[in-house]
Write a protein that holds these residues in place. Structure first.
Motif, mmCIF file in Angstrom:
data_model
loop_
_atom_site.group_PDB
_atom_site.id
_atom_site.type_symbol
_atom_site.label_atom_id
_atom_site.label_comp_id
_atom_site.label_asym_id
_atom_site.label_seq_id
_atom_site.Cartn_x
_atom_site.Cartn_y
_atom_site.Cartn_z
ATOM 1 N N UNK A 1 -4.387 -6.651 -36.680
ATOM 2 C CA UNK A 1 -3.174 -6.677 -37.506
ATOM 3 C C UNK A 1 -1.912 -6.788 -36.665
ATOM 4 N N UNK A 2 -1.972 -6.426 -35.383
ATOM 5 C CA UNK A 2 -0.789 -6.463 -34.527
ATOM 6 C C UNK A 2 -0.981 -7.560 -33.477
ATOM 7 N N UNK A 3 -0.731 -8.806 -33.894
ATOM 8 C CA UNK A 3 -0.913 -9.944 -32.994
ATOM 9 C C UNK A 3 0.433 -10.406 -32.481
ATOM 10 N N UNK A 4 0.408 -10.827 -31.219
ATOM 11 C CA UNK A 4 1.620 -11.366 -30.606
ATOM 12 C C UNK A 4 1.266 -12.581 -29.790
ATOM 13 N N UNK A 5 2.182 -13.548 -29.789
ATOM 14 C CA UNK A 5 2.029 -14.743 -28.964
ATOM 15 C C UNK A 5 2.780 -14.519 -27.673
ATOM 16 N N UNK A 6 2.082 -14.571 -26.556
ATOM 17 C CA UNK A 6 2.724 -14.331 -25.269
ATOM 18 C C UNK A 6 2.331 -15.443 -24.318
ATOM 19 N N UNK A 7 3.128 -15.571 -23.252
ATOM 20 C CA UNK A 7 2.763 -16.473 -22.174
ATOM 21 C C UNK A 7 1.738 -15.780 -21.296
ATOM 22 N N UNK A 8 0.841 -16.550 -20.694
ATOM 23 C CA UNK A 8 -0.210 -15.939 -19.899
ATOM 24 C C UNK A 8 0.329 -15.266 -18.642
ATOM 25 N N UNK A 9 1.604 -15.556 -18.347
ATOM 26 C CA UNK A 9 2.210 -14.875 -17.216
ATOM 27 C C UNK A 9 2.767 -13.515 -17.644
ATOM 28 N N UNK A 10 2.261 -13.024 -18.846
ATOM 29 C CA UNK A 10 2.707 -11.741 -19.413
ATOM 30 C C UNK A 10 4.195 -11.733 -19.713
ATOM 31 N N UNK A 11 4.694 -12.908 -20.061
ATOM 32 C CA UNK A 11 6.130 -13.005 -20.385
ATOM 33 C C UNK A 11 6.283 -12.994 -21.897
ATOM 34 N N UNK A 12 7.085 -12.086 -22.397
ATOM 35 C CA UNK A 12 7.353 -12.037 -23.830
ATOM 36 C C UNK A 12 8.189 -13.237 -24.245
ATOM 37 N N UNK A 13 7.941 -13.755 -25.454
ATOM 38 C CA UNK A 13 8.658 -14.929 -25.945
ATOM 39 C C UNK A 13 9.662 -14.511 -26.995
#
Length: 273
Positions: A187-199
């Motif tokens: 239920x808590x999904x987030x799209x992030x960069x694989x470099x662990x960078x928040x978008x």
């Protein structure tokens, strides 16, 4: 001996002849003196028919015909049969050509290539067949079901393998196995960069989506946090591509929406260039 004058030709001849030798009026010569040929006259003798000539011609004609047929027989037959329609060739077939049945099971075979068919089984203890091509499995083993045309000149076969019938299921045999614990959808999904960078997120088209600027020729690796299930990636513009691993690449200028679908939820990212 005295001379006799022929009343027909007026010539005189010896009475030793029964007929005038000059005109041969009454028959062949029977005397002792051969007839003399009168001057200016020709003695004609009657001859029987000569059949040697016609017989030789007939033999030559037969030989010529035999030689012609030997070398040109096919062409001669084709010429005589030029107006006849060729007889259609029969290609008999049966479908299927092999089948597996359980004891007591019935299967209908289909034949083609003729108007009427004759069916038979190589072993009726294994399988029987009726005149319609319906096969009944009788016992364990193999049998060949043969179909022929009514003339018996053409045939096709289907190999039938009969096995034991499986026992019916008991009252408790239809219980579905326990699938075990099922992971609930994240239920808590987030799209992030694989470099662990928040978008960063923006409001676009009435919904909140991620927003990223990507130059031409550059790539960015995306992932979805909060789940370990497979993510399906898609792009709505060929100017920006995305593969099955979430790698986004700008090919040309233009804005594209990258969609990540997982657990029935959708995350979107706008790619600017």
């Amino acid at each position: 001996m005295k001379l006799v004058k022929c009343p027909i030709c007026g010539e005189s001849y010896s009475d030793t002849y029964k007929a005038c030798p000059f005109c041969a009026e009454s028959g062949p010569y029977e005397g002792t003196v051969k007839p003399r040929k009168a001057k200016g006259r020709r003695i004609e003798r009657r001859r029987g028919p000569n059949i040697l000539g016609p017989a030789l011609i007939l033999v030559l004609l037969l030989l010529a015909a035999l030689l012609a047929y030997t070398y040109y027989g096919d062409e001669i037959r084709a010429w005589f049969n030029r107006d006849k329609e060729p007889e259609p060739e029969i290609h008999l077939s049966v479908e299927p050509t092999s089948v597996e049945l359980a004891v007591g099971e019935i299967r209908l075979l289909t034949a083609s290539g003729a108007e009427k068919f004759v069916w038979s089984s190589s072993d009726e203890a294994v399988a029987t067949v009726d005149e319609q091509g319906s096969v009944t499995a009788m016992g364990v083993g193999t049998a060949d079901i043969t179909v022929k045309d009514t003339a018996g000149e053409h045939s096709a076969q289907c190999k039938v393998t009969v096995k034991e019938a499986e026992p019916p299921e008991g009252p408790g045999d239809n219980t579905e196995p326990d699938p075990g614990p099922v992971n609930p959808p994240a239920t808590d999904l987030k799209l992030i960069a694989k470099e662990n960078r928040n978008l960063p997120t923006i409001s676009f088209g009435g919904e909140t989506i991620y927003d990223v600027t990507l130059r031409k020729g550059s790539t960015l690796h995306f992932s979805v946090s909060g789940t370990d299930r497979t993510v399906t990636w898609a792009s709505d513009n060929a100017a920006v591509t995305v593969d099955a691993e979430g790698t986004v690449k700008r090919v040309s200028s233009g804005t594209a929406i990258i969609t990540a679908t997982v657990d029935g939820q959708t995350l979107k990212c706008r790619i600017l260039g």
